[in-house]
Design a protein around this motif. Sequence first.
Motif: not given
Length: 295
Positions: A30-38, A219-228
Amino acid sequence: MPAVFVVIWSTGFVVARYGMPHAPPFAFLAVRFILSALLLGVWAQLAGAAWPASRGQWRHLAITGVLMHGGYLGGVWAAVRWGIGAGTVALIVGLQPLLTTLWVEARHRSSITGAAHERLGPRHWIGLLMGLCGLALVVGPKLGHGEVTPVNLVLALLALLSITAGTLYQKHHVQPCDVRTAGAVQMVAALVVAAPIALGELTGGGAHVDLHPELIGAMAWSVLALTLGGSSLLYLLIARGAATRVTSLMYLVPPCTAVLAWLLFDEVINVSMVAGMALSLAGVLLVVRAGRGRS
């Protein structure tokens, strides 16, 4: 681009090993999706990217977000949380190319509209079966006795069905649009699914979040590398290539994961695993070349 995608996507199983002991799966997601969406939304606005033009495209993107992020990631991370190993999850999710192939073939045979569909020849099937055998050689030695339970097996199968359905749905229903705005819509849709479950984990489930450096790094890797990075590349690959050729790349994820685990965690790679990696690579190349020969 496909090679970069495989490497980035493979790190998802490694990240789970770092982050899972410190937070329940859906709270993390949930936190990952919030940060990624933003981040995707801000990036899109700064770049002046166009948002989907019709309500239908918003709906289609939301459905793919629920399937490819909420269902797939939720299933994988929850399965790991419930005790299944990363290699076992990789093997189960690695069946995606075969499911995709079977669906494409069934859709072609049952079509009565005369619309153009992907045609699958012997080289497709041989390549897909080679990839499956390679997967078994790679992750087979990692299968532990008593590791698989009815609960984590259902969760892993949910992840498999979600990523397969999401890939096919996007290929057939989502029109070309900017990857940043598309990703933002998908993340919000996935958050709608993950948020209530995360709330249940932290309240009724009694779980808690430990702000450990490993969790922050994951979390940082999940948002920046995996999602973006990884999710955006997957979106582009699906948009530009045939569904069977794109999903055949998933055969390379477990071998790549094994190499990363060897480098980071000193896990052993034996002869059968090396043979499996080579067989998987040969199978993917056969499928990709067969597709190019028909295009």
